[in-house]
Design a protein around this motif. Structure first.
Motif, mmCIF file in Angstrom:
data_model
loop_
_atom_site.group_PDB
_atom_site.id
_atom_site.type_symbol
_atom_site.label_atom_id
_atom_site.label_comp_id
_atom_site.label_asym_id
_atom_site.label_seq_id
_atom_site.Cartn_x
_atom_site.Cartn_y
_atom_site.Cartn_z
ATOM 1 N N THR A 144 0.822 -1.210 0.000
ATOM 2 C CA THR A 144 0.000 0.000 0.000
ATOM 3 C C THR A 144 0.857 1.260 0.000
ATOM 4 O OG1 THR A 144 -0.116 -0.024 2.428
ATOM 5 C CG2 THR A 144 -1.880 -1.153 1.221
ATOM 6 N N CYS A 145 2.121 1.128 0.436
ATOM 7 C CA CYS A 145 3.026 2.283 0.511
ATOM 8 C C CYS A 145 4.334 1.972 -0.188
ATOM 9 C CB CYS A 145 3.326 2.653 1.964
ATOM 10 S SG CYS A 145 1.938 3.388 2.842
ATOM 11 N N LEU A 146 4.916 3.008 -0.778
ATOM 12 C CA LEU A 146 6.228 2.894 -1.404
ATOM 13 C C LEU A 146 7.133 4.020 -0.887
ATOM 14 C CD1 LEU A 146 5.357 2.175 -5.162
ATOM 15 C CD2 LEU A 146 6.198 0.541 -3.459
ATOM 16 N N PRO A 147 8.444 3.767 -0.805
ATOM 17 C CA PRO A 147 9.382 4.801 -0.345
ATOM 18 C C PRO A 147 9.784 5.724 -1.500
ATOM 19 C CG PRO A 147 10.569 2.758 -0.701
ATOM 20 C CD PRO A 147 9.117 2.466 -0.994
ATOM 21 N N PHE A 148 8.912 6.649 -1.851
ATOM 22 C CA PHE A 148 9.194 7.577 -2.943
ATOM 23 C C PHE A 148 10.363 8.486 -2.575
ATOM 24 C CE2 PHE A 148 4.716 6.469 -3.513
ATOM 25 C CZ PHE A 148 4.669 6.183 -4.856
ATOM 26 N N PRO A 149 11.122 8.974 -3.589
ATOM 27 C CA PRO A 149 11.013 8.598 -5.000
ATOM 28 C C PRO A 149 11.714 7.274 -5.272
ATOM 29 C CG PRO A 149 12.765 10.187 -4.720
ATOM 30 C CD PRO A 149 12.147 10.021 -3.360
ATOM 31 N N LEU A 150 11.215 6.546 -6.236
ATOM 32 C CA LEU A 150 11.818 5.280 -6.638
ATOM 33 C C LEU A 150 12.364 5.437 -8.054
ATOM 34 C CD1 LEU A 150 9.476 2.427 -5.341
ATOM 35 C CD2 LEU A 150 11.838 2.849 -4.708
ATOM 36 N N SER A 151 13.625 5.772 -8.163
ATOM 37 C CA SER A 151 14.252 6.007 -9.477
ATOM 38 C C SER A 151 14.960 4.736 -9.932
ATOM 39 C CB SER A 151 15.231 7.182 -9.382
ATOM 40 O OG SER A 151 14.571 8.344 -8.943
ATOM 41 N N ILE A 152 14.165 3.713 -10.243
ATOM 42 C CA ILE A 152 14.697 2.417 -10.669
ATOM 43 C C ILE A 152 14.217 2.155 -12.089
ATOM 44 C CG2 ILE A 152 14.699 -0.064 -10.201
ATOM 45 C CD1 ILE A 152 14.227 0.639 -7.255
ATOM 46 N N ALA A 153 15.150 1.835 -12.952
ATOM 47 C CA ALA A 153 14.843 1.704 -14.375
ATOM 48 C C ALA A 153 13.764 0.651 -14.633
ATOM 49 C CB ALA A 153 16.116 1.368 -15.148
ATOM 50 N N ASP A 154 13.885 -0.519 -14.016
ATOM 51 C CA ASP A 154 12.934 -1.612 -14.229
ATOM 52 C C ASP A 154 12.258 -1.924 -12.893
ATOM 53 O OD1 ASP A 154 11.465 -3.737 -15.116
ATOM 54 O OD2 ASP A 154 13.163 -4.834 -15.979
ATOM 55 N N LEU A 155 11.083 -1.317 -12.677
ATOM 56 C CA LEU A 155 10.350 -1.479 -11.424
ATOM 57 C C LEU A 155 9.057 -2.229 -11.692
ATOM 58 C CD1 LEU A 155 9.943 -0.820 -8.395
ATOM 59 C CD2 LEU A 155 8.933 1.362 -9.112
ATOM 60 N N ARG A 156 8.895 -3.389 -11.085
ATOM 61 C CA ARG A 156 7.720 -4.229 -11.318
ATOM 62 C C ARG A 156 6.749 -4.084 -10.134
ATOM 63 N NH1 ARG A 156 9.227 -7.972 -15.353
ATOM 64 N NH2 ARG A 156 10.903 -6.943 -16.526
ATOM 65 N N LEU A 157 5.529 -3.587 -10.436
ATOM 66 C CA LEU A 157 4.500 -3.379 -9.430
ATOM 67 C C LEU A 157 3.183 -3.971 -9.893
ATOM 68 C CD1 LEU A 157 5.249 0.383 -8.659
ATOM 69 C CD2 LEU A 157 5.861 -1.558 -7.202
ATOM 70 N N ASP A 158 2.254 -4.157 -8.953
ATOM 71 C CA ASP A 158 0.941 -4.699 -9.301
ATOM 72 C C ASP A 158 0.014 -3.647 -9.888
ATOM 73 O OD1 ASP A 158 1.363 -7.393 -8.468
ATOM 74 O OD2 ASP A 158 1.154 -6.752 -6.385
#
Length: 237
Positions: free
Chosen positions: A43-57
């Motif tokens: 439900t939460c993410l540690p923004f910012p997420l500067s990752i080239a290949d990020l897999r999320l639902d």
């Protein structure tokens, strides 16, 4: 958790029953280019997420940023030992995102003999999570004059049924406590006045005191300005 994995490039956290990732948890992974977080119920993410290949639902915009932020008045927290207007300062505590349950934050001074905090408990809910709850810090006079100012650290801990906030890392606040040395003048009847004519009203008194115990004797010179100086007879100078 990942502090020693700075060269890690791929991280697979798929299906690990993670409900949230706390702020700062991925900060040391400076080489990370692939991160799979699917099938975790996040439900939460540690923004910012500067990752080239990020897999999320789901799209990143649909996740909350869960964190606790502190705003110090004036950008810092400083109090005086002496009981005057400068012996208190404030800061506010707020959440980054609306919680799904109330968040209780305990506020603790690491040096209660140097600085006290009030209130000791903050409750942030779905109605006040972003309005900022105020903590007041008050300097404590140790009655001893010292050559250096002191400091105290205020820490915070969170408990909540919202797993994203339960036990979340919260920044501490460093409180600078300025030495409270000063001189007080106490007037009899809150004023000083005399009559020119010899009698019961041609004298008045006031007292001089120090805010804190000195480390050496303090000499105070008394001078009266004006062309017609009244006589005075201080017991000591």
């Amino acid at each position: 958790m990942f502090d020693k994995l700075t060269s890690l490039e791929w991280l697979l956290l798929k299906n690990n029953s993670l409900s949230s990732l706390r702020p700062g948890v991925l900060d040391k992974l400076t080489s990370l280019c692939y991160l799979d977080l699917k099938q975790n119920g996040l439900t939460c993410l540690p923004f910012p997420l500067s990752i080239a290949d990020l897999r999320l639902d789901k799209p990143k915009s649909r996740y909350r940023r869960c964190g606790v932020f502190i705003t110090e008045s004036g950008g810092y927290t400083q109090v005086s030992e002496a009981a005057r207007t400068t012996n208190t300062d404030t800061y506010t505590v707020a959440l980054d995102a609306e919680p799904t349950a109330s968040v209780t934050i305990e506020v603790t001074s690491g040096e209660p003999g140097t600085a006290r905090v009030s209130p000791a408990t903050l409750t942030l809910t779905s109605t006040n999570w972003n309005s900022g709850q105020t903590v007041t810090v008050t300097g404590v006079d140790d009655k001893v004059s010292q050559s250096n100012d002191r400091s105290a650290t205020t820490s915070h801990s969170a408990t909540s049924a919202d797993s994203a906030y339960d036990g979340i890392d919260i920044p501490s606040v460093t409180v600078s406590v300025v030495e409270g040395a000063g001189v007080r003048i106490i007037k009899s009847d809150d004023s000083t006045g005399v009559n020119e004519t010899a009698g019961t009203t041609n004298t008045d008194t006031y007292t001089v005191a120090l805010d804190t115990e000195p480390i050496a004797s303090v000499s105070i010179s008394i001078k009266v300005n004006g062309p017609d100086n009244p006589f005075y007879n201080p017991s000591s100078e």
